[in-house]
Design a protein around this motif. Sequence first.
Motif, PDB file in Angstrom:
ATOM      1  N   LEU A  56      61.621  54.370  46.800  1.00 23.72           N
ATOM      2  CA  LEU A  56      60.312  53.806  46.434  1.00 23.72           C
ATOM      3  C   LEU A  56      59.089  54.575  46.947  1.00 23.72           C
ATOM      4  O   LEU A  56      58.141  54.776  46.196  1.00 23.72           O
ATOM      5  N   PRO A  57      59.075  55.021  48.187  1.00 24.30           N
ATOM      6  CA  PRO A  57      57.861  55.687  48.687  1.00 24.30           C
ATOM      7  C   PRO A  57      57.635  57.090  48.119  1.00 24.30           C
ATOM      8  O   PRO A  57      56.596  57.689  48.357  1.00 24.30           O
ATOM      9  N   TYR A  58      58.593  57.611  47.367  1.00 27.83           N
ATOM     10  CA  TYR A  58      58.525  58.999  46.940  1.00 27.83           C
ATOM     11  C   TYR A  58      58.148  59.138  45.464  1.00 27.83           C
ATOM     12  O   TYR A  58      58.268  58.198  44.685  1.00 27.83           O
ATOM     13  N   ALA A  59      57.711  60.349  45.110  1.00 26.48           N
ATOM     14  CA  ALA A  59      57.379  60.689  43.722  1.00 26.48           C
ATOM     15  C   ALA A  59      58.136  61.965  43.374  1.00 26.48           C
ATOM     16  O   ALA A  59      58.796  62.564  44.221  1.00 26.48           O
ATOM     17  N   PHE A  60      58.035  62.385  42.108  1.00 28.70           N
ATOM     18  CA  PHE A  60      58.754  63.577  41.669  1.00 28.70           C
ATOM     19  C   PHE A  60      58.412  64.803  42.514  1.00 28.70           C
ATOM     20  O   PHE A  60      59.261  65.650  42.750  1.00 28.70           O
TER      21      PHE A  60
ATOM     22  N   ILE B 262      71.150  59.785  39.620  1.00 31.65           N
ATOM     23  CA  ILE B 262      70.750  59.036  38.411  1.00 31.65           C
ATOM     24  C   ILE B 262      69.874  57.846  38.788  1.00 31.65           C
ATOM     25  O   ILE B 262      68.827  57.603  38.188  1.00 31.65           O
ATOM     26  N   VAL B 263      70.302  57.082  39.796  1.00 29.90           N
ATOM     27  CA  VAL B 263      69.542  55.903  40.226  1.00 29.90           C
ATOM     28  C   VAL B 263      68.167  56.317  40.760  1.00 29.90           C
ATOM     29  O   VAL B 263      67.143  55.727  40.391  1.00 29.90           O
ATOM     30  N   VAL B 264      68.137  57.338  41.609  1.00 27.77           N
ATOM     31  CA  VAL B 264      66.871  57.775  42.202  1.00 27.77           C
ATOM     32  C   VAL B 264      65.926  58.309  41.131  1.00 27.77           C
ATOM     33  O   VAL B 264      64.731  57.993  41.137  1.00 27.77           O
ATOM     34  N   LEU B 265      66.441  59.086  40.184  1.00 27.41           N
ATOM     35  CA  LEU B 265      65.597  59.574  39.080  1.00 27.41           C
ATOM     36  C   LEU B 265      65.038  58.411  38.271  1.00 27.41           C
ATOM     37  O   LEU B 265      63.875  58.434  37.847  1.00 27.41           O
ATOM     38  N   SER B 266      65.849  57.379  38.068  1.00 27.48           N
ATOM     39  CA  SER B 266      65.386  56.184  37.342  1.00 27.48           C
ATOM     40  C   SER B 266      64.269  55.481  38.104  1.00 27.48           C
ATOM     41  O   SER B 266      63.277  55.047  37.509  1.00 27.48           O
TER      42      SER B 266
ATOM     43  N   LEU C 166      61.146  57.641  37.859  1.00 28.52           N
ATOM     44  CA  LEU C 166      60.571  57.551  36.512  1.00 28.52           C
ATOM     45  C   LEU C 166      59.870  56.213  36.308  1.00 28.52           C
ATOM     46  O   LEU C 166      58.745  56.163  35.797  1.00 28.52           O
ATOM     47  N   LEU C 167      60.520  55.122  36.716  1.00 31.20           N
ATOM     48  CA  LEU C 167      59.910  53.802  36.587  1.00 31.20           C
ATOM     49  C   LEU C 167      58.628  53.724  37.418  1.00 31.20           C
ATOM     50  O   LEU C 167      57.608  53.201  36.950  1.00 31.20           O
ATOM     51  N   SER C 168      58.662  54.255  38.629  1.00 29.87           N
ATOM     52  CA  SER C 168      57.469  54.258  39.479  1.00 29.87           C
ATOM     53  C   SER C 168      56.337  55.043  38.824  1.00 29.87           C
ATOM     54  O   SER C 168      55.178  54.614  38.847  1.00 29.87           O
ATOM     55  N   PHE C 169      56.667  56.176  38.243  1.00 26.08           N
ATOM     56  CA  PHE C 169      55.664  57.000  37.560  1.00 26.08           C
ATOM     57  C   PHE C 169      55.028  56.232  36.402  1.00 26.08           C
ATOM     58  O   PHE C 169      53.802  56.185  36.276  1.00 26.08           O
ATOM     59  N   VAL C 170      55.853  55.605  35.583  1.00 26.41           N
ATOM     60  CA  VAL C 170      55.346  54.853  34.421  1.00 26.41           C
ATOM     61  C   VAL C 170      54.462  53.699  34.878  1.00 26.41           C
ATOM     62  O   VAL C 170      53.357  53.494  34.359  1.00 26.41           O
ATOM     63  N   VAL C 171      54.937  52.940  35.856  1.00 25.10           N
ATOM     64  CA  VAL C 171      54.183  51.775  36.341  1.00 25.10           C
ATOM     65  C   VAL C 171      52.847  52.201  36.955  1.00 25.10           C
ATOM     66  O   VAL C 171      51.816  51.557  36.732  1.00 25.10           O
ATOM     67  N   GLN C 172      52.854  53.287  37.702  1.00 29.45           N
ATOM     68  CA  GLN C 172      51.631  53.713  38.388  1.00 29.45           C
ATOM     69  C   GLN C 172      50.671  54.468  37.471  1.00 29.45           C
ATOM     70  O   GLN C 172      49.458  54.283  37.545  1.00 29.45           O
ATOM     71  N   GLU C 173      51.187  55.301  36.587  1.00 33.86           N
ATOM     72  CA  GLU C 173      50.329  56.124  35.739  1.00 33.86           C
ATOM     73  C   GLU C 173      49.847  55.401  34.490  1.00 33.86           C
ATOM     74  O   GLU C 173      48.694  55.532  34.097  1.00 33.86           O
ATOM     75  N   PHE C 174      50.738  54.650  33.850  1.00 36.21           N
ATOM     76  CA  PHE C 174      50.392  54.033  32.576  1.00 36.21           C
ATOM     77  C   PHE C 174      49.977  52.567  32.702  1.00 36.21           C
ATOM     78  O   PHE C 174      49.126  52.097  31.963  1.00 36.21           O
ATOM     79  N   LEU C 175      50.591  51.862  33.633  1.00 39.07           N
ATOM     80  CA  LEU C 175      50.231  50.458  33.834  1.00 39.07           C
ATOM     81  C   LEU C 175      49.187  50.297  34.939  1.00 39.07           C
ATOM     82  O   LEU C 175      48.762  49.190  35.233  1.00 39.07           O
ATOM     83  N   ARG C 176      48.824  51.426  35.571  1.00 34.78           N
ATOM     84  CA  ARG C 176      47.760  51.458  36.576  1.00 34.78           C
ATOM     85  C   ARG C 176      48.031  50.544  37.768  1.00 34.78           C
ATOM     86  O   ARG C 176      47.132  49.915  38.311  1.00 34.78           O
ATOM     87  N   PHE C 177      49.277  50.463  38.165  1.00 35.80           N
ATOM     88  CA  PHE C 177      49.672  49.702  39.344  1.00 35.80           C
ATOM     89  C   PHE C 177      49.498  50.623  40.541  1.00 35.80           C
ATOM     90  O   PHE C 177      50.009  51.738  40.544  1.00 35.80           O
TER      91      PHE C 177
END
Length: 197
Positions: free
Chosen positions: A32-36, A152-156, A159-170
């Motif tokens: 959770l605390p990490y990004a790509f 696979i789990v970590v990449l998921s 990716l989910l964190s990226f989408v939530v933070q970048e597109f949903l502005r969380f």
Amino acid sequence: MSDFWLYFNIGLKHVLDIRGYDHVLFLIALALPYAFKDWRKILLLVTLFTIGHTLSLLLSVFGMVTINSAIVEFLIPVTIFITAVYNIFKWAKKSSSKNDSLIFIAVTTLLFGIIHGLGFSNYIKVILSPEADEKLFPLLEFALGIEAAQVIVVLSVLLLSFVVQEFLRFAKRDWILVLSAFVAGVTVPMIINSEIW
């Protein structure tokens, strides 16, 4: 199917099995605390978790370590809870530094991997050949399957964190707090309902 793919698939399915979601919960809390951009750190942590997992399987399968399964089944959700609560305390303070002590997290992840590996040791003993010289390679093949599934789990999660933070502005902080609280909440009944009590 070759023996390699047999044990590789067992390792892969062990992590990705929805009924054994404890492994996935730990990986969610860990990633959770990490990004790509932090891929080296998270790959190191995942690999250390696999090394710990494999080490405890080796020690167990070769009869060097025996531990009560009720204790292990209690400790597994405790490790998940600790990881999630660590995230909560670390990210709850707005002004605090978010820099990780990578050595502390790495050592903890390795130790938690040892605990999680002990949880699977009884099953792996049943499926392995009783011949000692035929245990090492299947265990390593199993470990590669574990590592692939964890990636696979970590990449998921990333990716989910990226989408939530970048597109949903969380906000990253809010995302980490909410998901860590969810993971911690899921583990509480697992701890309370443990056979150890």
